[in-house]
Design an enzyme around this catalytic site. Structure first.
Site, PDB file in Angstrom:
ATOM      1  CB  SER A 541      -0.978  -0.037   1.179  1.00  0.00           C
ATOM      2  OG  SER A 541      -2.017   0.896   1.016  1.00  0.00           O
ATOM      3  CG  ASP A 626      -6.867  -2.395  -3.334  1.00  0.00           C
ATOM      4  OD1 ASP A 626      -7.526  -1.713  -2.530  1.00  0.00           O
ATOM      5  OD2 ASP A 626      -5.644  -2.575  -3.224  1.00  0.00           O
ATOM      6  CG  HIS A 661      -5.810  -2.466   0.435  1.00  0.00           C
ATOM      7  ND1 HIS A 661      -5.171  -1.862  -0.628  1.00  0.00           N
ATOM      8  CD2 HIS A 661      -5.144  -2.049   1.541  1.00  0.00           C
ATOM      9  CE1 HIS A 661      -4.168  -1.116  -0.183  1.00  0.00           C
ATOM     10  NE2 HIS A 661      -4.135  -1.216   1.117  1.00  0.00           N
TER      11      HIS A 661
END
Length: 689
Positions: A541, A626, A661
């Site tokens: 991320s 995501d 995610h």
């Protein structure tokens, strides 16, 4: 126009043909600079060409990794063998019941249960049943009414964080005729019939709060958060006396309160929002206790009368401490607990209300993490916390705040004869270019030779003021037992050294995050733990942004990179306020519409700064659903990198087409993903077993 999404590039020696995404130039201009994006078309999620390209990359990744299939199977088997598959969590008490989760061998998800005082078990939710036939499942909200009868829970079945809210009558075992799409946080009132909940807007920002009555006709809108920088949320004080409604941006908060026994009433403001003033609220007796940064970045503790809680009535309880970050507070009837962080290490500071006597709960290791967990009861002397380190498995304790007795309730089993004495952990300080010491937590198998030839794995995050936790992972043993040094770098942009540590790695100072990480890598090498051709790095991320930035800056320093759901297209994403998270995060990264912010981001944006140079071997991972870092960021990044890199090193893109995610949601599927990652790491270092 060419509509084939994938063309065949020249094959690298010994490897299958490499996918090459078609180019369709899109021009953009900001602040006098023209940018050409050849791969902007990958944003078209509904376009079948997009899925075709991602599947072609998946097929290529699988072909490249095919020689490691036996190693993947071996890694999966040994990681699974360390896990107690049929297990129970430590029960916590809430009202008349003890709540816990259990897992069963062969089942992907936990089964959520409770017992009454007679010890009779009741299954509340079987996540395996809810997930049956679904490639992805995630439980969101989970809140039981005060009388224990009704459960409010939400589920996401795509990975896109689109949660649907349900109500279940636990006494009758049936769902009520009520659902809410795009739901967020929830809180019950004391009447056991009123539920408050939030819903998301089109950009996935929780912005409205509603009041639902089990026997009412239509849900009432309680609050609408129109400022696009702010998100709304709802909760309940541990005392159960008040419902709290919060609004927060990355730098400012505002709280409202409502007596839980008067759910039809109006929420009152604790203190009106003021730019860059952050505060949290909890309740005790006739006072609110408030954690506030009004006198310093590391926060102080004040209290205010419930009758008039405005800032003019605040009285100081614990002053601001420049060397200590007040991260949170836990309030009970007889005690309150400060969650402090000093020199990067967490501390629990217990104070008795009646006497004012204060003491610290101490911990034995040089690097560790401690989390308060399951503290649902207000009238108790027991504080429950989880302690763990790089060598100590997660250990749940009840700590008696009156007697100071500490009782170990459970240490997570690690099957197969794990002996923590065989592993050593240290805390190091790496000198950053400006002289700032950057903490590092490391672990290795004892007997390690500091000859500069050990394989090493370096991980970091460094954003949002998030302190990277020093936690145990039985999966890591598969690397440690193969001779790895594992290091966590606590770089600026995180919160390890207090709020100023975050400030020094965000906005115009973001470059410190990247140079700190490079300094950490250089320190491991200088201290002869490893060498550049033995060093693997990983981040996810915002940590994937970190990976992209540092390999542009120092590709010579790393052998291989694992970059998960990486935020690598910063300028384009932060210029598009229609995307989830973008507007609210202008306070973390800056807004490219501002020339100064644009110039800062332009210096490190991984996608924009790719160049014709050698790069380390890379595994880039993303997920089609995501909603936090859209799949197209890593897809575009890999497509462009393929056209620029001048080396023959491996570059593969792996997309989970049915997740979000966090990757796979089932615990066995997740382990297979870890085995894939570890096999990539080991194979790049020439370790075949």
């Amino acid at each position: 126009m060419e509509h084939n999404p994938v063309t065949e590039a020249e094959p690298l020696t010994g490897l299958p043909s490499v996918p090459a995404a078609r180019k369709h130039p899109v021009r953009a201009e900001q602040h006098g600079e023209e940018r050409i994006d050849d791969y902007a078309w990958l944003r078209e999620k509904a376009n079948p060409e997009v899925a075709a390209y991602l599947e072609a990359e998946n097929a290529y990744a699988d072909a490249v990794m095919k020689p490691t299939e036996a190693l993947q199977a071996e890694l999966y088997k040994e990681m699974l063998a360390r896990i107690q598959e049929t297990d129970l969590s430590v029960p916590y008490r809430e009202g008349a019941f003890w709540y816990f989760a259990r897992t069963e061998e062969g089942k992907q998800y936990p089964i959520l249960c409770r017992k009454d005082e007679g010890g009779v078990e009741e299954v509340i939710l079987d996540e395996n049943a809810l997930a049956a036939g679904l490639p992805f499942f995630s439980l969101g909200a989970f809140a039981v009414s005060d009388d224990g009868r009704y459960l409010a829970y939400s589920t996401d079945v795509t990975g896109f964080r689109d949660y649907t809210l349900y109500l279940k009558d636990l006494r009758e075992g049936v769902l009520l005729p009520f659902t809410v799409e795009k739901a967020g946080s929830v809180a019950w009132a004391a009447d056991n019939e009123t539920l408050f909940y939030t819903v998301d807007d089109a950009a996935k920002r929780p912005w409205r709060v509603y009041r639902h009555h089990l026997h009412g006709a239509e849900d009432a809108l309680v609050h609408e958060e129109r400022d696009e920088l702010f998100r709304a949320f709802i909760g309940r004080t541990r005392s159960r006396a008040y419902v709290l409604m919060g609004s927060a941006s990355h730098t400012t908060t505002e709280w409202r309160f409502l007596h839980a026994a008067q759910p039809a009433g109006e929420f009152r403001v604790v203190a009106p929002r003021a730019h860059e003033h952050e505060y949290d609220v909890d309740h005790h007796g006739d006072s609110f206790y408030i954690r506030t940064n009004d006198r310093g970045r590391n926060f102080r503790l004040v209290k205010a009368p419930v009758a008039s809680p405005g800032r003019e009535s605040w009285t100081e309880v614990v002053p601001h401490r420049p060397d200590t970050m007040l991260e949170g507070i836990e309030i009970f009837r007889g005690h309150y607990v400060l969650l402090d962080r000093t020199q990067g290490l967490e501390q629990l500071r217990v104070t008795e209300f009646a006497s004012g006597a204060t003491h610290l709960v101490t911990f034995p290791e040089p690097a560790y993490s401690v989390f308060t967990v399951g503290n649902r009861e207000f009238d108790t002397t027991l504080l429950r916390f989880s302690y763990q380190s790089l060598v100590t498995p997660s250990s749940t304790y009840d700590y008696d705040m009156a007697t100071r007795a500490r009782t170990l309730l459970k240490q997570q089993p690690v099957l197969g004869g794990y002996d923590p004495a065989q592993y050593g952990s240290e805390r190091l300080m790496a000198p950053a270019p400006d002289g700032t010491p950057v903490p590092m937590s490391i672990v290795y198998r004892r007997g390690l030779r500091r000859d500069g030839r050990n394989p090493a794995y370096l991980y970091a995050y460094g954003s949002y003021g998030y302190p990277l936790p020093v936690t145990f992972s039985s999966n890591r043993l598969s690397l440690l037992d193969r001779g790895f040094v594992i290091a966590l770098a606590h770089i600026r942009g995180g919160g390890e050294m207090g709020k100023p540590w975050h400030d020094d790695g965000r906005m115009k100072k973001k470059m410190n995050t990247f140079t700190d990480f490079i300094a950490a890598a250089e320190h491991l090498i200088a201290e002869r733990f490893t060498a550049p051709d033995r060093l693997v790095i990983e981040g996810g991320s915002a940590g994937g942004l970190l990976m992209g930035a540092v390999v542009n800056m120092r590709p010579d320093l790393f052998k291989a990179v694992v970059s998960k759901v990486p935020f690598v297209d910063v300028i384009n994403t932060m210029s598009d306020a229609s995307l989830p998270l973008t507007a609210g995060e202008w306070e973390e990264w800056g807004n490219p519409a501002n020339p100064e912010d644009y110039a800062v981001i332009r210096r490190y944006d991984p996608y924009q700064n790719l160049s014709a140079q050698p790069y380390p071997a890379m595994l880039v991972k993303t997920a089609f659903n995501d909603s936090q870092v859209m799949y197209w960021e890593p897809a575009k990044y890999v497509a462009r990198l393929r056209t620029l890199k001048t080396d023959g090193n491996t570059l593969i893109l792996k997309t989970n087409m049915a997740a979000g995610h966090g990757g796979a949601s089932g615990r066995y599927d997740f382990l297979r993903e870890v085995a894939f990652d570890f096999a990539f790491i080991l194979s790049q270092l020439g370790i075949t077993r």
